[in-house]
Design a protein around this motif. Structure first.
Motif, PDB file in Angstrom:
ATOM      1  N   LYS A 137     -29.020  12.196  33.599  1.00 37.05           N
ATOM      2  CA  LYS A 137     -27.660  12.267  33.660  1.00 37.05           C
ATOM      3  C   LYS A 137     -27.375  14.051  33.190  1.00 37.05           C
ATOM      4  CE  LYS A 137     -26.922   8.955  30.859  1.00 37.05           C
ATOM      5  NZ  LYS A 137     -28.072   8.107  31.005  1.00 37.05           N
ATOM      6  N   ARG A 138     -26.378  14.457  33.659  1.00 44.70           N
ATOM      7  CA  ARG A 138     -26.101  15.594  33.366  1.00 44.70           C
ATOM      8  C   ARG A 138     -25.163  15.818  32.098  1.00 44.70           C
ATOM      9  NH1 ARG A 138     -25.148  16.014  39.070  1.00 44.70           N
ATOM     10  NH2 ARG A 138     -26.757  17.192  40.230  1.00 44.70           N
TER      11      ARG A 138
ATOM     12  N   GLU B  67     -23.210  21.896  25.051  1.00 43.99           N
ATOM     13  CA  GLU B  67     -22.036  21.724  24.454  1.00 43.99           C
ATOM     14  C   GLU B  67     -21.484  20.157  24.129  1.00 43.99           C
ATOM     15  OE1 GLU B  67     -19.652  25.709  26.048  1.00 43.99           O
ATOM     16  OE2 GLU B  67     -19.769  23.862  27.299  1.00 43.99           O
ATOM     17  N   GLU B  68     -20.753  19.983  23.415  1.00 43.82           N
ATOM     18  CA  GLU B  68     -20.346  18.589  22.819  1.00 43.82           C
ATOM     19  C   GLU B  68     -19.082  18.460  22.603  1.00 43.82           C
ATOM     20  OE1 GLU B  68     -22.283  15.538  19.222  1.00 43.82           O
ATOM     21  OE2 GLU B  68     -23.297  17.380  20.107  1.00 43.82           O
ATOM     22  N   PHE B  69     -18.468  17.480  23.348  1.00 44.72           N
ATOM     23  CA  PHE B  69     -17.092  16.908  23.012  1.00 44.72           C
ATOM     24  C   PHE B  69     -17.212  15.680  22.284  1.00 44.72           C
ATOM     25  CE2 PHE B  69     -13.704  13.890  24.284  1.00 44.72           C
ATOM     26  CZ  PHE B  69     -12.561  14.719  23.770  1.00 44.72           C
ATOM     27  N   ALA B  70     -16.228  15.607  21.100  1.00 46.11           N
ATOM     28  CA  ALA B  70     -16.274  14.329  20.297  1.00 46.11           C
ATOM     29  C   ALA B  70     -14.807  13.585  20.011  1.00 46.11           C
ATOM     30  CB  ALA B  70     -17.006  14.708  18.875  1.00 46.11           C
ATOM     31  N   MET B  71     -14.667  12.705  20.380  1.00 42.84           N
ATOM     32  CA  MET B  71     -13.114  12.080  20.001  1.00 42.84           C
ATOM     33  C   MET B  71     -13.396  10.814  18.812  1.00 42.84           C
ATOM     34  SD  MET B  71     -10.371  10.227  22.031  1.00 42.84           S
ATOM     35  CE  MET B  71      -9.450  12.053  22.840  1.00 42.84           C
ATOM     36  N   VAL B  72     -12.821  10.876  17.752  1.00 38.41           N
ATOM     37  CA  VAL B  72     -12.933   9.764  16.660  1.00 38.41           C
ATOM     38  C   VAL B  72     -12.155   8.436  17.346  1.00 38.41           C
ATOM     39  CG1 VAL B  72     -12.380   9.100  14.246  1.00 38.41           C
ATOM     40  CG2 VAL B  72     -12.930  11.636  14.901  1.00 38.41           C
ATOM     41  N   LEU B  73     -12.907   7.542  17.199  1.00 39.19           N
ATOM     42  CA  LEU B  73     -12.306   6.096  17.869  1.00 39.19           C
ATOM     43  C   LEU B  73     -11.912   5.387  16.638  1.00 39.19           C
ATOM     44  CD1 LEU B  73     -15.269   5.114  20.350  1.00 39.19           C
ATOM     45  CD2 LEU B  73     -13.253   6.398  21.031  1.00 39.19           C
TER      46      LEU B  73
ATOM     47  N   ASP C  37     -20.347  24.131  20.492  1.00 39.84           N
ATOM     48  CA  ASP C  37     -21.559  24.526  20.853  1.00 39.84           C
ATOM     49  C   ASP C  37     -22.496  23.715  20.164  1.00 39.84           C
ATOM     50  OD1 ASP C  37     -23.992  25.418  21.488  1.00 39.84           O
ATOM     51  OD2 ASP C  37     -23.362  27.737  20.665  1.00 39.84           O
ATOM     52  N   SER C  38     -23.167  22.744  20.860  1.00 40.43           N
ATOM     53  CA  SER C  38     -24.226  21.992  20.100  1.00 40.43           C
ATOM     54  C   SER C  38     -25.439  22.437  19.730  1.00 40.43           C
ATOM     55  CB  SER C  38     -24.462  20.635  20.805  1.00 40.43           C
ATOM     56  OG  SER C  38     -24.623  20.979  22.195  1.00 40.43           O
ATOM     57  N   ALA C  39     -25.683  23.850  20.044  1.00 37.59           N
ATOM     58  CA  ALA C  39     -26.812  24.451  19.730  1.00 37.59           C
ATOM     59  C   ALA C  39     -26.549  24.961  18.081  1.00 37.59           C
ATOM     60  CB  ALA C  39     -27.193  25.556  20.404  1.00 37.59           C
ATOM     61  N   MET C  40     -25.350  24.852  17.810  1.00 42.44           N
ATOM     62  CA  MET C  40     -25.092  25.343  16.424  1.00 42.44           C
ATOM     63  C   MET C  40     -25.466  23.970  15.480  1.00 42.44           C
ATOM     64  SD  MET C  40     -21.347  26.173  14.915  1.00 42.44           S
ATOM     65  CE  MET C  40     -20.532  24.849  15.908  1.00 42.44           C
ATOM     66  N   GLY C  41     -25.912  24.086  14.469  1.00 41.43           N
ATOM     67  CA  GLY C  41     -26.433  23.108  13.512  1.00 41.43           C
ATOM     68  C   GLY C  41     -25.271  22.173  13.165  1.00 41.43           C
TER      69      GLY C  41
ATOM     70  N   VAL D 295     -19.728  13.109  23.966  1.00 42.10           N
ATOM     71  CA  VAL D 295     -20.287  13.446  25.171  1.00 42.10           C
ATOM     72  C   VAL D 295     -20.863  14.753  25.276  1.00 42.10           C
ATOM     73  CG1 VAL D 295     -19.653  13.797  27.549  1.00 42.10           C
ATOM     74  CG2 VAL D 295     -18.292  12.315  26.395  1.00 42.10           C
ATOM     75  N   CYS D 296     -22.439  14.747  25.521  1.00 43.30           N
ATOM     76  CA  CYS D 296     -23.187  16.020  25.184  1.00 43.30           C
ATOM     77  C   CYS D 296     -23.693  16.425  26.682  1.00 43.30           C
ATOM     78  CB  CYS D 296     -24.290  15.540  24.276  1.00 43.30           C
ATOM     79  SG  CYS D 296     -23.920  14.770  22.764  1.00 43.30           S
ATOM     80  N   SER D 297     -23.693  17.684  26.872  1.00 43.00           N
ATOM     81  CA  SER D 297     -24.347  18.343  27.732  1.00 43.00           C
ATOM     82  C   SER D 297     -25.470  18.831  27.627  1.00 43.00           C
ATOM     83  CB  SER D 297     -23.492  19.420  28.487  1.00 43.00           C
ATOM     84  OG  SER D 297     -23.632  20.591  27.569  1.00 43.00           O
TER      85      SER D 297
END
Length: 232
Positions: A122-123, A148-154, A179-183, A199-201
């Protein structure tokens, strides 16, 4: 500092999916490799690989990652009934995941549920995570992976800690893109359940490598897998 718990990883594959140990044996024999050759490729002892093939050892995220990398397969091939699809096969594919389905991985910091687990390469990697750690000391080393990463609190609230920004508190319905390369680390910031959709790329391989680096070496005995819920 809270006492460190044993880091347990439980993989719950769909009921129709093959056992990863069985898949390991089949892929190994298909390639004509011995357990010693798999051991050299994965860094796992022969005795450990034998126990995995015979269902006598729990499969940690680290072990799954090493096996997938050693066999040069997508980790989904250890769980999926689908044959590997080439890059040209992406057009028009789709996957519906019912509530509670997917395969689950439990670590000290997160309970991860992976929707669309039967799709390989998956991409974008969607993850529903229940955040368990309630402090950075409890979480441990920050996670880094390409993309990169998108996050939403459920549900509940979380604090997103990163190495470049002050902690950001996110309530239910709030979201963040980074930017998910950032710790980074998700920390539970409210009583009760704290869940997030991430959702991670950058591809599943990079994400697995990052999780494997963060995971520990000690695991509890295997527990029974949770079966996929049947419709109807």
């Amino acid at each position: 500092m809270p006492a460190k718990r044993s880091k347990t990883v439980i993989v719950a594959a769909p009921a129709a999916a093959p056992n990863p140990g069985v898949a390991l044996r089949a892929l190994r024999r298909q390639r004509g490799w011995t357990l010693a050759e798999i051991g050299a490729r994965t860094g796992l002892p022969i005795s450990t690989l034998s126990k995995i093939e015979n269902g006598k050892m729990s499969l940690s995220f680290d072990k799954l990652t090493r096996i997938a990398q050693g066999l040069e397969v997508d980790i989904g091939e250890l769980f999926s009934n689908q044959p590997p699809a080439g890059n040209d096969a992406f057009s028009g594919r789709r996957s519906i995941t019912r509530a509670g389905e997917g395969y689950a991985i439990r670590t000290e910091n997160y309970d991860h549920l992976y929707p669309a687990s039967e799709l390989l390469n998956k991409r974008l990697v969607p993850i529903i995570a229940e955040v368990r750690a309630r402090s950075l000391d409890e979480f441990g080393e920050l996670i880094r992976h390409s993309g990169e990463e998108f996050a939403m609190v459920l549900e509940g609230a979380i604090e997103l800690h990163t190495e470049l920004y002050a902690p950001a508190r996110l309530e239910t319905g709030d979201s963040i893109y980074f930017d998910s390369a950032m710790g980074h680390a998700y920390i539970a910031a409210a009583p009760g359940r704290c869940r997030v959709l991430a959702v991670c790329s950058g591809g599943e391989a990079h994400l697995r490598e990052a999780m494997a680096r963060q995971d520990a070496a000690r695991y509890e005995p295997p527990r029974p897998s949770r079966a996929r819920r049947e419709d109807g």
